[in-house]
Scaffold this active site. Structure first.
Site, PDB file in Angstrom:
ATOM      1  CB  ALA A  11       3.985 -64.980  70.463  1.00 36.32           C
ATOM      2  CE  LYS A  36      -0.045 -65.005  60.720  1.00 33.81           C
ATOM      3  NZ  LYS A  36      -0.331 -65.008  59.295  1.00 33.81           N
ATOM      4  CB  THR A 124      17.710 -64.415  57.237  1.00 41.93           C
ATOM      5  OG1 THR A 124      18.430 -65.623  56.993  1.00 41.93           O
ATOM      6  CG2 THR A 124      16.859 -64.136  55.994  1.00 41.93           C
ATOM      7  CG  ASP A 125      22.681 -66.642  57.329  1.00 45.73           C
ATOM      8  OD1 ASP A 125      21.499 -67.025  57.155  1.00 45.73           O
ATOM      9  OD2 ASP A 125      23.531 -67.358  57.910  1.00 45.73           O
ATOM     10  CD  GLU A 126      17.924 -69.361  55.337  1.00 48.57           C
ATOM     11  OE1 GLU A 126      17.255 -69.735  54.376  1.00 48.57           O
ATOM     12  OE2 GLU A 126      17.832 -69.869  56.474  1.00 48.57           O
ATOM     13  CE1 TYR A 150      12.390 -66.753  56.388  1.00 48.97           C
ATOM     14  CE2 TYR A 150      14.553 -67.650  55.828  1.00 48.97           C
ATOM     15  CZ  TYR A 150      13.755 -66.887  56.651  1.00 48.97           C
ATOM     16  OH  TYR A 150      14.296 -66.253  57.739  1.00 48.97           O
ATOM     17  CB  ALA A 152      12.652 -64.999  47.183  1.00 47.02           C
ATOM     18  CE  LYS A 154      13.188 -62.146  57.085  1.00 55.20           C
ATOM     19  NZ  LYS A 154      12.290 -61.586  58.151  1.00 55.20           N
ATOM     20  CE  LYS A 189      12.745 -72.072  61.339  1.00 57.92           C
ATOM     21  NZ  LYS A 189      11.639 -71.634  62.069  1.00 57.92           N
ATOM     22  CE1 TYR A 207      14.909 -82.715  55.404  1.00 61.66           C
ATOM     23  CE2 TYR A 207      15.553 -80.426  55.088  1.00 61.66           C
ATOM     24  CZ  TYR A 207      14.625 -81.367  55.488  1.00 61.66           C
ATOM     25  OH  TYR A 207      13.411 -80.937  55.967  1.00 61.66           O
TER      26      TYR A 207
HETATM   27  P1  NAD Z   1       9.143 -67.980  64.473  1.00 59.57           P
HETATM   28  O1  NAD Z   1       8.436 -68.682  63.347  1.00 59.57           O
HETATM   29  O2  NAD Z   1       9.485 -68.750  65.694  1.00 59.57           O
HETATM   30  O3  NAD Z   1       8.295 -66.706  64.935  1.00 59.57           O
HETATM   31  C1  NAD Z   1       7.620 -65.876  64.027  1.00 59.57           C
HETATM   32  C2  NAD Z   1       6.520 -65.151  64.805  1.00 59.57           C
HETATM   33  O4  NAD Z   1       5.917 -64.200  63.933  1.00 59.57           O
HETATM   34  C3  NAD Z   1       5.415 -66.070  65.296  1.00 59.57           C
HETATM   35  O5  NAD Z   1       5.128 -65.790  66.638  1.00 59.57           O
HETATM   36  C4  NAD Z   1       4.229 -65.729  64.401  1.00 59.57           C
HETATM   37  O6  NAD Z   1       2.970 -65.901  65.033  1.00 59.57           O
HETATM   38  C5  NAD Z   1       4.508 -64.277  64.087  1.00 59.57           C
HETATM   39  N1  NAD Z   1       3.908 -63.821  62.828  1.00 59.57           N
HETATM   40  C6  NAD Z   1       4.064 -64.352  61.587  1.00 59.57           C
HETATM   41  N2  NAD Z   1       3.374 -63.619  60.680  1.00 59.57           N
HETATM   42  C7  NAD Z   1       2.774 -62.612  61.360  1.00 59.57           C
HETATM   43  C8  NAD Z   1       1.931 -61.542  60.977  1.00 59.57           C
HETATM   44  N3  NAD Z   1       1.547 -61.384  59.710  1.00 59.57           N
HETATM   45  N4  NAD Z   1       1.509 -60.684  61.924  1.00 59.57           N
HETATM   46  C9  NAD Z   1       1.865 -60.848  63.217  1.00 59.57           C
HETATM   47  N5  NAD Z   1       2.657 -61.863  63.647  1.00 59.57           N
HETATM   48  C10 NAD Z   1       3.115 -62.730  62.720  1.00 59.57           C
HETATM   49  O7  NAD Z   1      10.434 -67.361  63.786  1.00 59.57           O
HETATM   50  P2  NAD Z   1      11.850 -66.967  64.422  1.00 59.57           P
HETATM   51  O8  NAD Z   1      12.787 -68.081  64.188  1.00 59.57           O
HETATM   52  O9  NAD Z   1      11.660 -66.429  65.784  1.00 59.57           O
HETATM   53  O10 NAD Z   1      12.260 -65.793  63.427  1.00 59.57           O
HETATM   54  C11 NAD Z   1      11.954 -64.434  63.737  1.00 59.57           C
HETATM   55  C12 NAD Z   1      12.530 -63.533  62.659  1.00 59.57           C
HETATM   56  O11 NAD Z   1      13.949 -63.724  62.556  1.00 59.57           O
HETATM   57  C13 NAD Z   1      11.967 -63.807  61.263  1.00 59.57           C
HETATM   58  O12 NAD Z   1      11.794 -62.569  60.621  1.00 59.57           O
HETATM   59  C14 NAD Z   1      13.070 -64.599  60.576  1.00 59.57           C
HETATM   60  O13 NAD Z   1      13.053 -64.412  59.184  1.00 59.57           O
HETATM   61  C15 NAD Z   1      14.306 -64.013  61.220  1.00 59.57           C
HETATM   62  N6  NAD Z   1      15.489 -64.902  61.291  1.00 59.57           N
HETATM   63  C16 NAD Z   1      15.393 -66.118  61.912  1.00 59.57           C
HETATM   64  C17 NAD Z   1      16.531 -66.930  62.006  1.00 59.57           C
HETATM   65  C18 NAD Z   1      16.499 -68.255  62.734  1.00 59.57           C
HETATM   66  O14 NAD Z   1      17.513 -68.955  62.774  1.00 59.57           O
HETATM   67  N7  NAD Z   1      15.380 -68.655  63.348  1.00 59.57           N
HETATM   68  C19 NAD Z   1      17.746 -66.497  61.460  1.00 59.57           C
HETATM   69  C20 NAD Z   1      17.793 -65.243  60.834  1.00 59.57           C
HETATM   70  C21 NAD Z   1      16.662 -64.458  60.764  1.00 59.57           C
HETATM   71  P1  TYD Z   2      16.730 -75.306  59.249  1.00 59.75           P
HETATM   72  O1  TYD Z   2      16.768 -75.466  60.722  1.00 59.75           O
HETATM   73  O2  TYD Z   2      15.450 -75.575  58.532  1.00 59.75           O
HETATM   74  O3  TYD Z   2      17.277 -73.837  58.947  1.00 59.75           O
HETATM   75  P2  TYD Z   2      17.660 -73.153  57.519  1.00 59.75           P
HETATM   76  O4  TYD Z   2      17.146 -73.977  56.420  1.00 59.75           O
HETATM   77  O5  TYD Z   2      16.935 -71.859  57.638  1.00 59.75           O
HETATM   78  O6  TYD Z   2      19.143 -73.023  57.539  1.00 59.75           O
HETATM   79  O7  TYD Z   2      17.814 -76.249  58.596  1.00 59.75           O
HETATM   80  C1  TYD Z   2      19.200 -76.142  58.950  1.00 59.75           C
HETATM   81  C2  TYD Z   2      19.967 -77.126  58.094  1.00 59.75           C
HETATM   82  O8  TYD Z   2      19.555 -78.464  58.459  1.00 59.75           O
HETATM   83  C3  TYD Z   2      19.661 -76.992  56.617  1.00 59.75           C
HETATM   84  O9  TYD Z   2      20.866 -77.198  55.870  1.00 59.75           O
HETATM   85  C4  TYD Z   2      18.675 -78.099  56.330  1.00 59.75           C
HETATM   86  C5  TYD Z   2      19.045 -79.171  57.334  1.00 59.75           C
HETATM   87  N1  TYD Z   2      17.904 -80.014  57.806  1.00 59.75           N
HETATM   88  C6  TYD Z   2      18.003 -81.407  57.785  1.00 59.75           C
HETATM   89  O10 TYD Z   2      19.033 -81.986  57.376  1.00 59.75           O
HETATM   90  N2  TYD Z   2      16.927 -82.141  58.225  1.00 59.75           N
HETATM   91  C7  TYD Z   2      15.785 -81.542  58.666  1.00 59.75           C
HETATM   92  O11 TYD Z   2      14.824 -82.265  59.049  1.00 59.75           O
HETATM   93  C8  TYD Z   2      15.698 -80.116  58.689  1.00 59.75           C
HETATM   94  C9  TYD Z   2      14.456 -79.406  59.172  1.00 59.75           C
HETATM   95  C10 TYD Z   2      16.793 -79.388  58.250  1.00 59.75           C
END
Ligand code: NAD
Ligand code: TYD
Length: 328
Positions: A11, A36, A124-126, A150, A152, A154, A189, A207
């Site tokens: 979701a 959840k 993640t690449d992080e 975060y 750490a 992952k 984000k 930032y």
């Molecule tokens: P998101 O925060 O939009 O979604 C996370 C989902 O996980 C939510 O729907 C939340 O309700 C659910 N969730 C969290 N804890 C839970 C639990 N204990 N049990 C059941 N459901 C749970 O995040 P996203 O951006 O869609 O990221 C999804 C995955 O991809 C994550 O594992 C994240 O680390 C990874 N990821 C994200 C990015 C990015 O740019 N967004 C990049 C690389 C990796």
């Molecule tokens: P973010 O979308 O939080 O992703 P991540 O930290 O996982 O890469 O942030 C992307 C970049 O943007 C990161 O270098 C932090 C910066 N940022 C800002 O400058 N201002 C903001 O309000 C946020 C949320 C992020």
């Protein structure tokens, strides 16, 4: 029997886009979404899904007994469920350890005991930590060197997976993707936060110096890559998934401003994030040598994404005021 795909965190942003991708490509697969519904989990992300082969179950992956009950022999489990935002991890690290490490352990063990066919850990690449401007891109063989609670958490989740690969020969694949963007991304984000602020004629909080670099991938390219890995990847392997679009935050911000007809007076420079990683950069030659490539060009995908947020304020407006979350 139809192939079952269990998607945890379905979701959320990437999980919901992934479910749509799988249902469209494999209408005969049975897709079970376990989420959840934390603050970032939103069933509105899946409002258009009408398939009889799709089922939603509200559950926490930390609930091991329930996970054991829900996972069946032969399932493919794709574990997206996680706390996903670095800034939140600085304020509340324990939530990240609980959900991302213990949660992964719980669903992973259920998959092992129930003899799931494949477990995909979405990482993640992080986990590689911060790179210098001139450093080489990270390859799958590089050491993990996370710098935030975060990343750490992952990295720790990956280690739990690595232990099971070696000890139990459990069929697990890890994907490490770069920063995703696209529809249904929670407006904490940077991309949806900046776009929705500008639509609302507010400034965007950049930032530090704005020089930090991220590599951007359209969410549907990441979903296609995960599907590609499910069907072509080797159990036990790790795959980087990047978009090949490295941009400094200031340049990203200027592109977003230009899509929305705003200028640099809309930027508000704010205090830097603690421990702010300078640069992430992925070497994706491994997955590319197998035949996957991202399809989206950055500029048109960014423009499409901005249009999506302009046309779907019904989706993000209620999220801008969620208590306890910084969404502006
Ligand atoms: P998101 O925060 O939009 O979604 C996370 C989902 O996980 C939510 O729907 C939340 O309700 C659910 N969730 C969290 N804890 C839970 C639990 N204990 N049990 C059941 N459901 C749970 O995040 P996203 O951006 O869609 O990221 C999804 C995955 O991809 C994550 O594992 C994240 O680390 C990874 N990821 C994200 C990015 C990015 O740019 N967004 C990049 C690389 C990796
Ligand atoms: P973010 O979308 O939080 O992703 P991540 O930290 O996982 O890469 O942030 C992307 C970049 O943007 C990161 O270098 C932090 C910066 N940022 C800002 O400058 N201002 C903001 O309000 C946020 C949320 C992020």
């Amino acid at each position: 029997m139809a192939q079952r795909v269990i998607v945890t965190g379905g979701a959320g942003f990437i999980g919901s886009n992934f479910i749509r991708c799988i249902i469209n490509k494999y209408p005969h697969y049975k897709v079970i979404n376990i989420d959840k519904l934390s603050y970032s989990g939103n069933l509105e992300n899946l409002r258009d899904i009408k398939s009889d082969n799709y089922q939603f179950i509200k559950a926490d992956i930390k609930n091991y007994a329930l996970m054991q009950h829900l996972v069946d022999e032969g399932d493919i489990v794709v574990n997206f469920a996680a706390e996903s935002h670095v800034d939140n991890s600085i304020n509340e690290p324990e939530v990240f350890i609980e959900n991302n490490v213990l949660g992964t352990h719980s669903i992973l063990e259920a998959a092992r005991r129930k003899k799931a066919k494949l477990f995909i850990q979405i990482s993640t690449d992080e986990v590689y930590g911060s790179l210098g401007f001139d450093s080489k891109s990270s390859t799958e063989k590089d050491l993990l060197n996370p710098s935030s609670p975060y990343s750490a958490s992952k990295a720790a989740a990956e280690m739990v997976c690595m232990g099971n690969i070696r000890t139990f020969n459990q069929p697990i694949i890890i994907t490490r993707s770069s920063n995703n963007f696209g529809p249904y991304q929670f407006p904490e984000k940077v991309m949806p936060l900046f776009i929705t602020n500008l639509i609302g004629e507010k400034k965007v909080p950049l930032y530090g110096t704005g020089k930090n670099v991220r590599d951007w991938i359209h969410v549907s390219d990441n979903c296609e890559a995960i599907d590609f890995i499910i069907h072509n990847g080797q159990p036990g392997e790790v795959y980087n998934i990047g978009g090949g679009n490295e941009l400094q935050n200031l340049d990203l911000t200027k592109s977003i401003l230009s899509c929305l007809g705003a200028d640099e007076s809309s930027i508000k420079y704010v205090e830097d994030r603690k421990g702010h990683d300078l640069r992430y950069s992925l070497d994706c030659s491994k997955i590319k040598s197998m035949g996957w490539n991202p399809k989206h060009s950055f500029d048109s995908a960014l423009n499409e994404t901005v249009q999506w947020y302009k046309q779907n304020s019904w989706w993000w407006e209620p999220l801008k005021n969620i208590e306890g979350r910084r969404t502006s």
